[in-house]
Write an enzyme that holds these catalytic residues in place. Sequence first.
Site, PDB file in Angstrom:
ATOM      1  N   PRO A  83     -34.888 -58.782 -19.835  1.00 21.92           N
ATOM      2  CA  PRO A  83     -34.438 -57.957 -20.963  1.00 21.92           C
ATOM      3  C   PRO A  83     -35.621 -57.401 -21.740  1.00 21.92           C
ATOM      4  CG  PRO A  83     -34.157 -60.312 -21.428  1.00 21.92           C
ATOM      5  CD  PRO A  83     -34.559 -60.205 -19.994  1.00 21.92           C
TER       6      PRO A  83
ATOM      7  N   THR B 164     -36.476 -54.668 -24.984  1.00 28.96           N
ATOM      8  CA  THR B 164     -36.182 -53.697 -26.032  1.00 28.96           C
ATOM      9  C   THR B 164     -37.032 -52.455 -25.824  1.00 28.96           C
ATOM     10  OG1 THR B 164     -35.587 -55.402 -27.599  1.00 28.96           O
ATOM     11  CG2 THR B 164     -36.404 -53.345 -28.535  1.00 28.96           C
TER      12      THR B 164
ATOM     13  N   GLN C 107     -27.760 -58.243 -22.692  1.00 27.17           N
ATOM     14  CA  GLN C 107     -28.295 -59.344 -23.489  1.00 27.17           C
ATOM     15  C   GLN C 107     -27.789 -59.224 -24.925  1.00 27.17           C
ATOM     16  OE1 GLN C 107     -32.412 -59.713 -24.906  1.00 27.17           O
ATOM     17  NE2 GLN C 107     -32.481 -61.755 -23.980  1.00 27.17           N
TER      18      GLN C 107
ATOM     19  N   TYR D  14     -35.541 -65.804 -32.176  1.00 24.43           N
ATOM     20  CA  TYR D  14     -34.402 -65.132 -32.817  1.00 24.43           C
ATOM     21  C   TYR D  14     -33.338 -66.158 -33.268  1.00 24.43           C
ATOM     22  CZ  TYR D  14     -36.833 -60.992 -31.359  1.00 24.43           C
ATOM     23  OH  TYR D  14     -37.807 -60.033 -31.212  1.00 24.43           O
TER      24      TYR D  14
ATOM     25  N   ARG E 158     -30.575 -67.516 -22.315  1.00 24.36           N
ATOM     26  CA  ARG E 158     -32.045 -67.437 -22.252  1.00 24.36           C
ATOM     27  C   ARG E 158     -32.691 -68.345 -23.298  1.00 24.36           C
ATOM     28  NH1 ARG E 158     -36.630 -62.559 -22.316  1.00 24.36           N
ATOM     29  NH2 ARG E 158     -37.555 -63.471 -20.480  1.00 24.36           N
TER      30      ARG E 158
ATOM     31  N   GLY F 110     -40.616 -58.429 -16.250  1.00 27.50           N
ATOM     32  CA  GLY F 110     -40.485 -57.566 -17.408  1.00 27.50           C
ATOM     33  C   GLY F 110     -41.322 -56.316 -17.270  1.00 27.50           C
TER      34      GLY F 110
HETATM   35  C1  FMN Z   1     -41.448 -53.965 -24.446  1.00 27.51           C
HETATM   36  C2  FMN Z   1     -40.868 -55.343 -24.369  1.00 27.51           C
HETATM   37  C3  FMN Z   1     -39.645 -55.599 -24.955  1.00 27.51           C
HETATM   38  C4  FMN Z   1     -39.060 -56.863 -24.868  1.00 27.51           C
HETATM   39  N1  FMN Z   1     -37.803 -57.079 -25.383  1.00 27.51           N
HETATM   40  C5  FMN Z   1     -37.162 -58.238 -25.140  1.00 27.51           C
HETATM   41  C6  FMN Z   1     -35.791 -58.387 -25.479  1.00 27.51           C
HETATM   42  O1  FMN Z   1     -35.131 -57.480 -25.998  1.00 27.51           O
HETATM   43  N2  FMN Z   1     -35.205 -59.571 -25.197  1.00 27.51           N
HETATM   44  C7  FMN Z   1     -35.895 -60.613 -24.622  1.00 27.51           C
HETATM   45  O2  FMN Z   1     -35.320 -61.676 -24.394  1.00 27.51           O
HETATM   46  N3  FMN Z   1     -37.193 -60.484 -24.275  1.00 27.51           N
HETATM   47  C8  FMN Z   1     -37.829 -59.325 -24.496  1.00 27.51           C
HETATM   48  N4  FMN Z   1     -39.118 -59.149 -24.062  1.00 27.51           N
HETATM   49  C9  FMN Z   1     -39.767 -60.227 -23.284  1.00 27.51           C
HETATM   50  C10 FMN Z   1     -39.573 -59.970 -21.783  1.00 27.51           C
HETATM   51  O3  FMN Z   1     -38.226 -60.172 -21.414  1.00 27.51           O
HETATM   52  C11 FMN Z   1     -40.453 -60.910 -20.954  1.00 27.51           C
HETATM   53  O4  FMN Z   1     -40.198 -62.231 -21.351  1.00 27.51           O
HETATM   54  C12 FMN Z   1     -41.939 -60.611 -21.105  1.00 27.51           C
HETATM   55  O5  FMN Z   1     -42.211 -59.239 -20.910  1.00 27.51           O
HETATM   56  C13 FMN Z   1     -42.763 -61.444 -20.102  1.00 27.51           C
HETATM   57  O6  FMN Z   1     -42.396 -61.130 -18.765  1.00 27.51           O
HETATM   58  P1  FMN Z   1     -43.362 -60.230 -17.846  1.00 27.51           P
HETATM   59  O7  FMN Z   1     -44.703 -60.937 -17.831  1.00 27.51           O
HETATM   60  O8  FMN Z   1     -42.721 -60.187 -16.502  1.00 27.51           O
HETATM   61  O9  FMN Z   1     -43.477 -58.893 -18.512  1.00 27.51           O
HETATM   62  C14 FMN Z   1     -39.745 -57.913 -24.183  1.00 27.51           C
HETATM   63  C15 FMN Z   1     -41.006 -57.647 -23.633  1.00 27.51           C
HETATM   64  C16 FMN Z   1     -41.559 -56.392 -23.711  1.00 27.51           C
HETATM   65  C17 FMN Z   1     -42.900 -56.133 -23.076  1.00 27.51           C
END
Ligand code: FMN
Length: 364
Positions: free
Chosen positions: A25, A27, A101, A181, A228, A321
Amino acid sequence: MSNSILLRPYTFNTTTYNNRMAMAPMTRSRAGNEGNLATEQMAIYYSDRAAAGLLITEGTVVSKKAVGFINVPGIYSEEQTQSWKQVTQAVHDKGGKIFVQLWHTGRLSHPELHNGELPHAPSAINPEAKAYVASGFIDTVTPKEMTIEEIKATVQDFKNSTQNAVTAGFDGVELHAANGYLFHQFFNGCSNTRTDEYGGSIENRARILFETLDALKGIIDYSRVGVRLNPSMHGVQGMTIDQDTIPTHEYIVSRLNEYGLAYVHLTEPFTDVTEVPYAVSEIAKHFRPIYKGLLMINKGFTKESGTKVIEEGYADMVAYGVPFIANPDLVARFEKDAPLNTPDPSTFYTFTAEGYNDYPKMEV
Ligand SMILES: Cc1cc2nc3c(=O)[nH]c(=O)nc-3n(C[C@H](O)[C@H](O)[C@H](O)COP(=O)(O)O)c2cc1C
């Protein structure tokens, strides 16, 4: 290595996923319209990534009070519910699966997003973090401690939004109980000093999550619900680990076994916690023996490390992500061992088309 276990179809209970890669997920703040509706651009964004085994949408708010970021979509109104249909339809047309989510930011918000009123939280403790408002990232404030009635109303907001998610055609919902959160604020001692049935003991601190899950009975099958958690989050988003934090998460994960969920989605620590007292550095390894169902793991995985964590038996699916932001065709790139695009963090949360649907697909 295109026959990596990561890329092969995977069946858990009665659900078959195209592969073991989920899109985490994220944002993106592209719902800057009146009503915070899902848009055609969002339908393109998600359907471009439909080859993932499972897409999890950006945090989507369950009420006006749940908002803590500007321009994020909601799923509490009828209009919002209808607007998501174009997204679920576009993903399904391409053979994908998508969960929404469900999000309440609690104290990680700001009066600017609530007509001057204080954000709601378990206790009146300022997270000393940042909230994202029209003028950018600004300091959080001391929130209002929720009354029991407000907690019960929030549980109903999650129920209502889950009903809306079913109406909108989502394959399921993910409860956002991570990243500092609202639910996470109830779990941790740094943010919850309540003395009623929502504070004090581990059972009490976890109560709101289980009341929410129980409220979903009859609304959606639990095989379509994910949760989560980010147990070792420390020093970010106002979260601090203490001696109860990991035991609280162990209790939660253990109890989640009873629900027959779609999955439990865990995150490896966002920061180095090897020196932090009471923290667990290897989340998948620690929680795998506790959770019997589908365990999804996230944070910093590559194709190689994602394959390894599954082969070693510590997780069943891996959520990616940032790699999915920059590579709509991430699955195909992993299949071909092709190079990845470089993400541009300056456009992660901007309101424009730039950096959203314009990352190039692989040349064939
Ligand atoms: C731009 C951005 C927005 C994110 N928004 C959310 C979100 O809305 N909900 C959430 O649970 N995690 C959010 N995260 C965390 C990601 O889900 C993820 O845990 C994080 O990017 C690490 O994973 P990765 O190394 O594969 O990028 C966000 C991360 C990024 C970079």
